[in-house]
Motif scaffolding. Sequence first.
Motif, PDB file in Angstrom:
ATOM      1  N   ALA A 163      40.581  41.210  71.314  1.00 47.33           N
ATOM      2  CA  ALA A 163      40.678  42.543  70.713  1.00 47.33           C
ATOM      3  C   ALA A 163      42.067  42.786  70.136  1.00 47.33           C
TER       4      ALA A 163
ATOM      5  N   ARG B  66      39.260  47.741  79.739  1.00 46.77           N
ATOM      6  CA  ARG B  66      38.462  47.694  78.508  1.00 46.77           C
ATOM      7  C   ARG B  66      38.609  49.002  77.716  1.00 46.77           C
ATOM      8  N   TYR B  67      38.564  50.115  78.425  1.00 46.69           N
ATOM      9  CA  TYR B  67      38.697  51.423  77.774  1.00 46.69           C
ATOM     10  C   TYR B  67      40.071  51.568  77.113  1.00 46.69           C
TER      11      TYR B  67
ATOM     12  N   ASN C 172      40.285  49.352  73.953  1.00 49.26           N
ATOM     13  CA  ASN C 172      39.459  49.889  72.876  1.00 49.26           C
ATOM     14  C   ASN C 172      40.036  51.180  72.293  1.00 49.26           C
TER      15      ASN C 172
ATOM     16  N   LYS D 214      43.083  50.154  70.135  1.00 52.17           N
ATOM     17  CA  LYS D 214      42.608  49.509  68.921  1.00 52.17           C
ATOM     18  C   LYS D 214      42.037  50.543  67.942  1.00 52.17           C
TER      19      LYS D 214
END
Length: 327
Positions: free
Chosen positions: A207, A314-315, A318, A321
Amino acid sequence: MFTTLRLATYASLLTLGGLASSASAANLKVVASFSIIADFAKNVGGDRVEISTLVPVDGDAHVYEPRPADAAALERADVVLVNGLQFEGFMSRLVETSGTKAPVVEVSKGIEPLKTAEEEHAHHEGEEHAKAEEHVNASDDHGHEGHHHHGEFDPHAWQSIHNARIYVKNIADAFCQADKAGCATYTANSEAYRAKLGELETEVKAAIDTIPQDKRTIITSHDAFGYFEHDYGLKFIAPEGVSTEAEASAADVARLVDQVKEDKASAIFVESITNPRLVDQIASETGLKVGGTLYSDALSSQEGPASTYIDMFRYNVNTIKAAILGS
């Protein structure tokens, strides 16, 4: 006969109840200092552990004030899990007050700690003096090793997934020591969870690879993402140091605004444990749009987006990003 059957059934129920009670009592009683460590412990311990957490979800360990119930939980504990690296300033006093006989396990043991930004600055300023001292103390191999004054190392080591895997191994070892009968379970759970963390790290790196190099500077409330920066190549700048205890001064904010303009930061974020007022002020003075909330020192409630360590990481990635790339 009916009475006899009823008595036999009642006796059986009492026996089963006693067995259930014994099984419950046999569970390893674990106290975790804050929610991220508690989540690691749940993944390692599974059904064999009963976990109490001192600093609650969305809580700030830097300013936490223990309650009488915390001392009682420590007194009953079989294992106490703490981060170490002087993160839990309240812990030594609480352990002493509780009189607990449980081992207090620093789960960050074995990681390579990063110096705080303040320490790095002081280190560079005093480098020549240190070299002179090195010659004087050359014969003393242990003279300064392990002597850490407050703030020398960044305690937020869980912001590296590599370090999280070390935390999990340390927790499994501690559980095996306290409950040898369950060691095979703890080891298997630990290995399975560490594999999931390895997959998460691959996902995180992929990511971040999509973010252009010139857009990787971001602002957060306090300096909690040093290990993230070290491992994954984003640059974090913050008005507050590694602790949220001391508020940033007007001069700190002014310096940060100048740094933002010089480094061309791409986004600014609130942290779940801090007051958004300071971030809002910096956003206003720099023209940056607040990109959302990041979770640094605590997980969210079950209803939130970061109720587990994996969900948190992960949160955060994201959210970063999306704020930078607009997607």
